[in-house]
Design an enzyme around this catalytic site. Structure first.
Site, PDB file in Angstrom:
ATOM      1  N   ARG A   1       5.877  17.448  54.029  1.00 45.75           N
ATOM      2  CA  ARG A   1       5.117  16.191  54.140  1.00 45.75           C
ATOM      3  C   ARG A   1       5.738  15.127  53.238  1.00 45.75           C
ATOM      4  O   ARG A   1       5.844  13.951  53.611  1.00 45.75           O
ATOM      5  CB  ARG A   1       3.656  16.420  53.759  1.00 45.75           C
ATOM      6  CG  ARG A   1       2.774  15.175  53.878  1.00 45.75           C
ATOM      7  CD  ARG A   1       1.313  15.522  53.625  1.00 45.75           C
ATOM      8  NE  ARG A   1       0.440  14.385  53.843  1.00 45.75           N
ATOM      9  CZ  ARG A   1      -0.006  13.578  52.868  1.00 45.75           C
ATOM     10  NH1 ARG A   1       0.355  13.794  51.614  1.00 45.75           N
ATOM     11  NH2 ARG A   1      -0.805  12.564  53.147  1.00 45.75           N
TER      12      ARG A   1
ATOM     13  N   HIS B   1       7.137  11.445  54.415  1.00 46.82           N
ATOM     14  CA  HIS B   1       6.659  10.193  53.820  1.00 46.82           C
ATOM     15  C   HIS B   1       7.781   9.440  53.129  1.00 46.82           C
ATOM     16  O   HIS B   1       7.706   8.216  52.985  1.00 46.82           O
ATOM     17  CB  HIS B   1       5.509  10.478  52.857  1.00 46.82           C
ATOM     18  CG  HIS B   1       4.213  10.750  53.551  1.00 46.82           C
ATOM     19  ND1 HIS B   1       2.985  10.445  52.992  1.00 46.82           N
ATOM     20  CD2 HIS B   1       3.941  11.274  54.776  1.00 46.82           C
ATOM     21  CE1 HIS B   1       2.021  10.790  53.842  1.00 46.82           C
ATOM     22  NE2 HIS B   1       2.581  11.296  54.919  1.00 46.82           N
TER      23      HIS B   1
ATOM     24  N   VAL C   1       9.701   5.447  55.022  1.00 49.51           N
ATOM     25  CA  VAL C   1       9.694   4.236  54.192  1.00 49.51           C
ATOM     26  C   VAL C   1      11.096   4.048  53.618  1.00 49.51           C
ATOM     27  O   VAL C   1      11.555   4.858  52.813  1.00 49.51           O
ATOM     28  CB  VAL C   1       8.673   4.350  53.044  1.00 49.51           C
ATOM     29  CG1 VAL C   1       8.706   3.096  52.171  1.00 49.51           C
ATOM     30  CG2 VAL C   1       7.270   4.573  53.595  1.00 49.51           C
TER      31      VAL C   1
ATOM     32  N   ASN D   1      -0.520   8.205  50.090  1.00 47.31           N
ATOM     33  CA  ASN D   1      -0.049   9.235  49.173  1.00 47.31           C
ATOM     34  C   ASN D   1      -0.943   9.494  47.964  1.00 47.31           C
ATOM     35  O   ASN D   1      -0.922  10.598  47.404  1.00 47.31           O
ATOM     36  CB  ASN D   1       1.350   8.865  48.654  1.00 47.31           C
ATOM     37  CG  ASN D   1       2.404   8.923  49.743  1.00 47.31           C
ATOM     38  OD1 ASN D   1       2.377   9.793  50.596  1.00 47.31           O
ATOM     39  ND2 ASN D   1       3.326   7.975  49.719  1.00 47.31           N
TER      40      ASN D   1
ATOM     41  N   HIS E   1       2.159  20.398  61.340  1.00 52.76           N
ATOM     42  CA  HIS E   1       0.770  20.701  60.976  1.00 52.76           C
ATOM     43  C   HIS E   1       0.396  22.130  61.368  1.00 52.76           C
ATOM     44  O   HIS E   1      -0.771  22.490  61.344  1.00 52.76           O
ATOM     45  CB  HIS E   1      -0.186  19.710  61.628  1.00 52.76           C
ATOM     46  CG  HIS E   1      -0.171  18.364  60.992  1.00 52.76           C
ATOM     47  ND1 HIS E   1      -0.887  17.286  61.480  1.00 52.76           N
ATOM     48  CD2 HIS E   1       0.481  17.892  59.899  1.00 52.76           C
ATOM     49  CE1 HIS E   1      -0.673  16.234  60.712  1.00 52.76           C
ATOM     50  NE2 HIS E   1       0.145  16.573  59.751  1.00 52.76           N
TER      51      HIS E   1
END
Length: 328
Positions: free
Chosen positions: A63, A67, A71, A92, A190
């Site tokens: 994860r 993330h 970005v 976050n 997931h």
């Protein structure tokens, strides 16, 4: 026969990796072969130790990689500390985990090869190892990224959200050069890990605004989740994203969606929403039937994600000594 099939699947994945990564010649799986020849072994050892201490860390590390890459590209900006850090973003804060594990891996790599391997590459490798050590596929990771010099909290505030409709999620993937297949395949991560009540409690009691739960949520799971996450309860309590195999990387996540057992709204809409009929539903069905197909597409999506926004390399960026701060 099974060993032969597994070998063929692995060879297919390696071949696919070369196809998917061929357009990004500035990155190479062998870039550290001479400058840090034991890099993979070092990362693997440290991830293995972290997973033995807490198996949930596998999901946390992948994860963190997602993330980071969404970005500014995969530049380790998510690891930077500071008042304007991505760690403090809506997506976050109080949820991103694994920073200490990355610190430990970085320290081990620096001890063997000081000033050579970027935090961005370490995080990318740690994500791959997390998948592989929990039963998922192995693939060759293209390396050679440099670490970014700035965080981007505003962009981190706009990461794909579990509360968004499918069209908005697809649009955010497309904005970074990914497609609908990537949406479904990467959502398959997931298949392990946990999610906080705050991320799905809206589905349990008043999803429609008229006091009704989400009609796509299977009734037994709904009842169980209401016990775990009652109205007014602690929003930080967690539930497994995949109740069938909580700590294993497999295709059970997709089987759950066919039964209305996706935990997050952003999971279940891949199968149950109106838009899914012509976009994501067929992929969910295909992955539920074929784990090897899911592994193949997940691998290619991970490689594509690892190269979005043209990763910093060459003279741009730096190799941080400490993943939390830029070099002096």
């Amino acid at each position: 026969m099974m060993k032969t099939q597994n070998k063929n699947v692995l060879l297919t994945i390696f071949t696919l990796c070369m196809i998917c990564s061929g357009a990004r010649s500035q990155l190479s799986p062998g870039i550290y072969d001479k400058s840090c020849p034991y890099l993979v072994q070092i990362v693997r050892k440290q991830v293995n130790m972290a997973l033995k201490a807490e198996i949930r860390m596998a999901a946390s590390l992948i994860r963190l990689h997602f993330h980071d890459c969404f970005v500014n590209g995969c530049d380790a900006s998510v690891l930077l500390d500071g008042a304007d850090s991505e760690k403090l973003s809506i997506s976050n804060a109080n949820s991103a985990r694994g920073f200490e594990v990355v610190d430990t891996i970085k320290a081990a790599v620096e001890s063997a090869c000081p000033g050579v391997v970027s935090c961005a590459d370490i995080l990318t490798l740690a994500a791959r190892e997390s998948v592989y050590m929990t039963g998922g596929p192995m693939w060759r990771v293209a390396l050679g990224r440099k670490d970014g010099l700035v965080a981007n909290q505003s962009s981190a505030n706009n990461l794909p959200s579990p509360f968004e409709p499918l069209d908005a999620i697809i649009a955010k993937f497309q904005a970074v050069g990914l497609n609908v297949t990537d949406v479904v395949a990467l959502s398959g991560a997931h298949t392990f890990g946990q999610a906080k009540c705050d991320l799905f409690r809206n589905r349990l009691f008043n999803f429609t605004g008229q006091g009704s739960p989400d009609a796509t949520l299977e009734t037994t799971l709904l009842s169980d989740l209401r016990t775990v996450c009652p109205i007014g309860g602690n929003g930080n309590v967690t539930a497994p994203l995949d109740r069938n195999s909580t700590d294993v990387f497999d295709n059970n996540y997709f089987k759950n969606l066919l039964q209305g057992k996706g935990l997050l709204s952003s999971d279940q809409i891949l199968f149950s929403s109106d838009l899914a009929v012509n976009t994501t539903k067929r992929l969910v069905e295909a992955y539920s039937q074929s784990q090897s197909l899911f592994f193949r597409d997940f691998t290619c999506s991970m490689i594509r994600m690892g190269g979005i926004m043209n990763p910093i390399n060459g003279s741009s960026g730096e190799v941080r000594k400490n993943c939390r701060v830029i070099n002096n």
